[in-house]
Design a protein around this motif. Structure first.
Motif, PDB file in Angstrom:
ATOM      1  N   GLU A 144      61.625  47.274  40.646  1.00  7.08           N
ATOM      2  CA  GLU A 144      60.417  46.854  41.355  1.00  7.08           C
ATOM      3  C   GLU A 144      60.694  45.843  42.458  1.00  7.08           C
ATOM      4  O   GLU A 144      59.858  45.600  43.325  1.00  7.08           O
ATOM      5  CB  GLU A 144      59.411  46.271  40.347  1.00  7.08           C
ATOM      6  N   GLN A 145      61.855  45.234  42.417  1.00  9.50           N
ATOM      7  CA  GLN A 145      62.172  44.238  43.443  1.00  9.50           C
ATOM      8  C   GLN A 145      62.761  44.923  44.683  1.00  9.50           C
ATOM      9  O   GLN A 145      63.925  44.788  45.010  1.00  9.50           O
ATOM     10  CB  GLN A 145      63.147  43.200  42.872  1.00  9.50           C
ATOM     11  N   PHE A 146      61.908  45.695  45.352  1.00 10.72           N
ATOM     12  CA  PHE A 146      62.315  46.319  46.610  1.00 10.72           C
ATOM     13  C   PHE A 146      62.664  45.237  47.622  1.00 10.72           C
ATOM     14  O   PHE A 146      61.988  44.217  47.722  1.00 10.72           O
ATOM     15  CB  PHE A 146      61.156  47.154  47.160  1.00 10.72           C
ATOM     16  N   SER A 147      63.692  45.493  48.370  1.00  9.17           N
ATOM     17  CA  SER A 147      64.000  44.550  49.449  1.00  9.17           C
ATOM     18  C   SER A 147      62.935  44.677  50.533  1.00  9.17           C
ATOM     19  O   SER A 147      62.286  45.712  50.673  1.00  9.17           O
ATOM     20  CB  SER A 147      65.379  44.859  50.030  1.00  9.17           C
ATOM     21  N   THR A 148      62.769  43.615  51.280  1.00 10.23           N
ATOM     22  CA  THR A 148      61.807  43.632  52.380  1.00 10.23           C
ATOM     23  C   THR A 148      62.141  44.735  53.372  1.00 10.23           C
ATOM     24  O   THR A 148      61.244  45.421  53.883  1.00 10.23           O
ATOM     25  CB  THR A 148      61.821  42.266  53.094  1.00 10.23           C
ATOM     26  N   SER A 225      55.517  43.335  35.469  1.00 10.75           N
ATOM     27  CA  SER A 225      56.647  43.842  36.244  1.00 10.75           C
ATOM     28  C   SER A 225      56.390  45.252  36.742  1.00 10.75           C
ATOM     29  O   SER A 225      56.367  45.507  37.935  1.00 10.75           O
ATOM     30  CB  SER A 225      57.917  43.806  35.395  1.00 10.75           C
ATOM     31  N   LEU A 226      56.157  46.179  35.800  1.00  9.45           N
ATOM     32  CA  LEU A 226      56.057  47.589  36.182  1.00  9.45           C
ATOM     33  C   LEU A 226      54.811  47.876  37.019  1.00  9.45           C
ATOM     34  O   LEU A 226      54.906  48.372  38.148  1.00  9.45           O
ATOM     35  CB  LEU A 226      56.057  48.446  34.913  1.00  9.45           C
ATOM     36  N   PHE A 227      53.633  47.562  36.492  1.00 12.09           N
ATOM     37  CA  PHE A 227      52.395  47.883  37.204  1.00 12.09           C
ATOM     38  C   PHE A 227      52.177  46.977  38.412  1.00 12.09           C
ATOM     39  O   PHE A 227      51.743  47.440  39.478  1.00 12.09           O
ATOM     40  CB  PHE A 227      51.199  47.792  36.257  1.00 12.09           C
ATOM     41  N   LEU A 228      52.477  45.695  38.242  1.00 15.01           N
ATOM     42  CA  LEU A 228      52.344  44.784  39.387  1.00 15.01           C
ATOM     43  C   LEU A 228      53.311  45.192  40.492  1.00 15.01           C
ATOM     44  O   LEU A 228      52.952  45.198  41.680  1.00 15.01           O
ATOM     45  CB  LEU A 228      52.607  43.344  38.944  1.00 15.01           C
ATOM     46  N   ILE A 232      52.412  46.323  44.351  1.00 17.89           N
ATOM     47  CA  ILE A 232      52.976  45.667  45.534  1.00 17.89           C
ATOM     48  C   ILE A 232      53.620  46.695  46.459  1.00 17.89           C
ATOM     49  O   ILE A 232      53.438  46.664  47.685  1.00 17.89           O
ATOM     50  CB  ILE A 232      54.011  44.602  45.111  1.00 17.89           C
ATOM     51  N   VAL A 233      54.381  47.623  45.877  1.00 19.81           N
ATOM     52  CA  VAL A 233      55.051  48.639  46.691  1.00 19.81           C
ATOM     53  C   VAL A 233      54.027  49.523  47.389  1.00 19.81           C
ATOM     54  O   VAL A 233      54.136  49.791  48.585  1.00 19.81           O
ATOM     55  CB  VAL A 233      56.001  49.489  45.817  1.00 19.81           C
ATOM     56  N   LEU A 290      46.672  38.470  29.502  1.00 19.93           N
ATOM     57  CA  LEU A 290      47.009  39.295  30.669  1.00 19.93           C
ATOM     58  C   LEU A 290      45.778  39.793  31.418  1.00 19.93           C
ATOM     59  O   LEU A 290      45.921  40.524  32.402  1.00 19.93           O
ATOM     60  CB  LEU A 290      47.842  40.506  30.214  1.00 19.93           C
ATOM     61  N   TRP A 291      44.597  39.406  30.958  1.00 20.82           N
ATOM     62  CA  TRP A 291      43.387  40.018  31.506  1.00 20.82           C
ATOM     63  C   TRP A 291      43.242  39.792  33.012  1.00 20.82           C
ATOM     64  O   TRP A 291      42.884  40.725  33.761  1.00 20.82           O
ATOM     65  CB  TRP A 291      42.140  39.512  30.783  1.00 20.82           C
ATOM     66  N   SER A 292      43.493  38.604  33.485  1.00 19.49           N
ATOM     67  CA  SER A 292      43.346  38.345  34.927  1.00 19.49           C
ATOM     68  C   SER A 292      44.314  39.206  35.730  1.00 19.49           C
ATOM     69  O   SER A 292      43.973  39.697  36.822  1.00 19.49           O
ATOM     70  CB  SER A 292      43.565  36.863  35.236  1.00 19.49           C
ATOM     71  N   ASP A 293      45.529  39.422  35.210  1.00 24.08           N
ATOM     72  CA  ASP A 293      46.499  40.294  35.877  1.00 24.08           C
ATOM     73  C   ASP A 293      46.020  41.743  35.865  1.00 24.08           C
ATOM     74  O   ASP A 293      46.106  42.449  36.874  1.00 24.08           O
ATOM     75  CB  ASP A 293      47.863  40.200  35.193  1.00 24.08           C
ATOM     76  N   ILE A 294      45.525  42.189  34.699  1.00 30.48           N
ATOM     77  CA  ILE A 294      45.027  43.563  34.586  1.00 30.48           C
ATOM     78  C   ILE A 294      43.876  43.791  35.565  1.00 30.48           C
ATOM     79  O   ILE A 294      43.818  44.805  36.273  1.00 30.48           O
ATOM     80  CB  ILE A 294      44.564  43.842  33.136  1.00 30.48           C
ATOM     81  N   ASP A 295      42.968  42.831  35.619  1.00 28.47           N
ATOM     82  CA  ASP A 295      41.796  42.946  36.487  1.00 28.47           C
ATOM     83  C   ASP A 295      42.195  43.002  37.963  1.00 28.47           C
ATOM     84  O   ASP A 295      41.601  43.734  38.751  1.00 28.47           O
ATOM     85  CB  ASP A 295      40.860  41.760  36.230  1.00 28.47           C
ATOM     86  N   ALA A 296      43.204  42.233  38.325  1.00 25.56           N
ATOM     87  CA  ALA A 296      43.641  42.195  39.726  1.00 25.56           C
ATOM     88  C   ALA A 296      44.466  43.425  40.097  1.00 25.56           C
ATOM     89  O   ALA A 296      44.285  44.014  41.164  1.00 25.56           O
ATOM     90  CB  ALA A 296      44.440  40.923  39.986  1.00 25.56           C
ATOM     91  N   ILE A 297      45.376  43.827  39.211  1.00 21.98           N
ATOM     92  CA  ILE A 297      46.262  44.949  39.513  1.00 21.98           C
ATOM     93  C   ILE A 297      45.482  46.258  39.562  1.00 21.98           C
ATOM     94  O   ILE A 297      45.676  47.084  40.460  1.00 21.98           O
ATOM     95  CB  ILE A 297      47.392  45.033  38.469  1.00 21.98           C
ATOM     96  N   PHE A 298      44.574  46.439  38.615  1.00 16.17           N
ATOM     97  CA  PHE A 298      43.798  47.684  38.541  1.00 16.17           C
ATOM     98  C   PHE A 298      42.385  47.472  39.087  1.00 16.17           C
ATOM     99  O   PHE A 298      41.397  47.861  38.473  1.00 16.17           O
ATOM    100  CB  PHE A 298      43.760  48.187  37.098  1.00 16.17           C
TER     101      PHE A 298
END
Length: 604
Positions: A144-148, A225-228, A232-233, A290-298
């Motif tokens: 997931e850590q794509f280079s810029t 990591s995976l979904f976030l 991002i990508v 993880l709820w705030s992350d879930i809410d933001a990612i999805f």
């Protein structure tokens, strides 16, 4: 015959520029035609020369402008337009390949071989499930850590293909590769997309508990990591098209995320025994955290099903926890054992309930959330003298605090009933002392103290002290009252002998009765012993010192005086361990006949 008008200078200039641009584009596009040479088939344009790759993209943009010009200025069969379309097809095939290569090159990190190679576990060590999940997490993080630069290249290619009318082909490649990476990552984390409620319902708890532990480790990596990372990508690669961003992210992650968050709901549906509550709270805590992350990612409308599934699991877990606690309360109320605990010791119900509550309140933050808007049962009223419920506006844990206080009160009432099973009143109060002291200690040394408060502890510590005082009074009053108060008026020999005999009989009987009694708390045990000794030994020492010479003079001391003052402390030291009368030398002496016990204490 009329002559055709000559073309306008402006039109001639524009057409000339477009033709020149097309020729420039043709130069670099045909150079990287996949069918032109073996070199172009196996070599990546973006890897070979980033500068040339940017020229290639710029040439495609120029070619696109030329196509628009020729399409608006000539008919669709214009040689220039046909030639431009041919070049565009060659360019798009090249970009499709570049897009695929950049994406696919980042999935190598998830190969089992590379995961194994990076393992920090030596070959002779056996990796457990948590180690495997940790390794999978590290692998996913790398992917997931794509280079810029890589994301910038993908974004440039995507913009170019989409603006050229080849967005469908670009998106298809992206979805296929990225979904395989996400699905493989979930698989490595142990997320089973085929598992059903029926499967979980049939599992032994030991097996399911292992899966729960693995899930708790996996869900944090999957979300953070995976979904976030995928979000991002997607946001970077398709930054110029919100619709494509949403479509790609949804199609890639939605299925796996729903399967991930279905698991806790299935577990909550099929396991409702109070003993399983701690795992339910772990699952609830993981999702809640993880709820705030879930809410933001999805956050997309198309991924609302993921948010709904996570919320449903959270709701179901909360309902199950509330149901479990009610079942726990009911089990306390229904406990009906009628066998007194030997020696007035700690009742198993006391130990079980207080340990359960002390562990349970380690989750008081989660439990406060679960019970925040849950009305208390109508029959759950607490006397203010026992527990003053905190103001809900001042204390968000007030509902939970009241619930815990209620359970503890139920236990206290049960113990009152258990105490009535003893025929000896002194033993009744010793039993209450032991059990209440244990309860107070558990409250003091756990998070229960923050819910019940210092006032509750202070009150019940005082009540436990009162119980021990009553035990002493009832258990030793006969012995203490057998010691006459030494006055200036001397007793006769017969009166002194009778007093010694009365004391001997009272002490022996009391000691024999209490030799199997127990005080479970070492501090309280010593306090009771000291308290009894202070009431007993000094008074007996005065009586003993006054009348021992008289009895010795009459040569009858051995038959009447069985205990020296210092011996009483030795006997008391053997008490409250629940070991019985025959466990030590002192108790053996008391349990034997008077004739056998003569001469055993040399200090007389």
């Amino acid at each position: 015959m009329r002559n055709r008008p000559s073309p306008s200078p402006l039109h001639t200039f524009s057409e000339s520029m477009m033709e020149e641009n097309m020729e420039q584009a043709k130069s670099i596009i045909t150079k990287w035609d996949l069918n032109s040479s073996t070199f172009t088939k196996v070599t990546s344009l973006f890897h070979h020369s980033h500068f040339e790759a940017m020229e290639f993209l710029n040439s495609v943009n120029q070619l696109q402008q030329a196509m628009h010009f020729f399409a608006s200025s000539h008919n669709s069969s214009s040689p220039n337009l046909v030639h431009a379309q041919t070049l565009m097809q060659i360019a798009m095939k090249r970009l499709q390949k570049e897009f695929y290569q950049i994406l696919s090159s980042n999935r190598d990190h998830l190969d089992p071989e590379s995961v194994s190679a990076r393992s920090s576990i030596s070959e002779d060590e056996e990796a457990g499930p948590e180690d495997e999940i940790q390794l999978a997490g590290e692998s996913i993080s790398e992917v997931e850590q794509f280079s810029t630069l890589a994301m910038s290249d993908l974004s440039s290619i995507a913009d170019c293909m989409i603006s050229s009318g080849y967005g469908k082909e670009c998106v298809k490649i992206y979805k296929i590769i990225r979904k395989s990476i996400v699905d493989e990552g979930l698989y490595k984390l142990g997320v089973e997309n085929q598992i059903t409620f029926s499967h979980i319902n049939k599992m032994d708890w030991e097996v399911l508990e292992i899966k729960i532990k693995n899930w708790l480790n996996a869900v944090k990596i999957a979300v953070k990591s995976l979904f976030l990372g995928e979000r991002i990508v997607c946001d970077n690669v398709f930054s110029n098209s919100e619709f494509i961003r949403e479509t790609c992210f949804s199609d890639i992650t939605k299925e796996g995320a729903v399967h991930l968050f279905q698991f806790p709901e299935y577990v909550a549906k099929c396991h409702k025994s109070p003993e399983k509550m701690f795992r339910m709270l772990d699952l609830y805590d993981a999702i809640s955290e993880l709820w705030s992350d879930i809410d933001a990612i999805f956050s997309y409308d198309s991924t609302s099903v993921v948010r709904s599934q996570a919320h449903n699991s959270l709701t179901r877990l909360g309902d199950t926890v509330r149901s479990m606690l009610s079942d726990f309360e009911s089990a306390i109320q229904k406990e009906s054992s009628k066998t007194p605990i030997p020696g007035g010791g700690l009742h198993p119900l006391t130990r079980y309930v207080m340990n359960y509550l002390s562990f349970l309140t380690d989750y008081r933050g989660i439990l406060s959330d679960i019970f925040a808007n849950c009305p208390l049962p109508e029959n759950m009223s607490l006397p203010e003298s026992y527990f003053e419920s905190p103001n809900p506006n001042d204390n968000p844990s007030s509902a939970l605090a009241t619930r815990m206080a209620w359970i503890v009160l139920m236990l206290l009432c049960k113990l009152d009933g258990k105490a009535e099973l003893y025929n000896d009143s002194a033993l009744t109060y010793l039993f209450l002392t032991n059990n209440l002291q244990y309860m107070v200690q558990k409250v003091q040394t756990s998070s229960l103290r923050f819910l019940l408060g210092e006032d509750w502890i202070w009150k019940h510590k005082g009540t436990a002290k009162q119980y021990s005082v009553r035990y002493e009074r009832l258990g030793w009053s006969k012995v203490i009252s057998a010691i006459p108060e030494v006055t200036t008026t001397k007793m006769s020999l017969e009166e002194a002998e009778e007093c010694f005999n009365n004391f001997n009989s009272a002490f022996e009987q009391t000691y024999r009765n209490q030799s199997s009694w127990v005080v479970t708390d070492s501090k309280i045990r010593e306090e009771i012993k000291v308290s009894i000794a202070m009431k007993l030994v000094p008074a007996y020492r005065d009586f003993y010192g006054t009348y021992r010479p008289l009895l010795r003079a009459e040569n009858d001391m051995k038959s009447v005086v069985r205990f020296a003052p210092d011996d009483l402390g030795n006997y008391l030291s053997d008490l409250f361990y629940g070991t019985g009368a025959a466990s030590g030398s002192a108790s053996s002496s008391v349990s034997s006949s008077p004739a056998q016990s003569r001469g055993k204490h040399s200090r007389r």
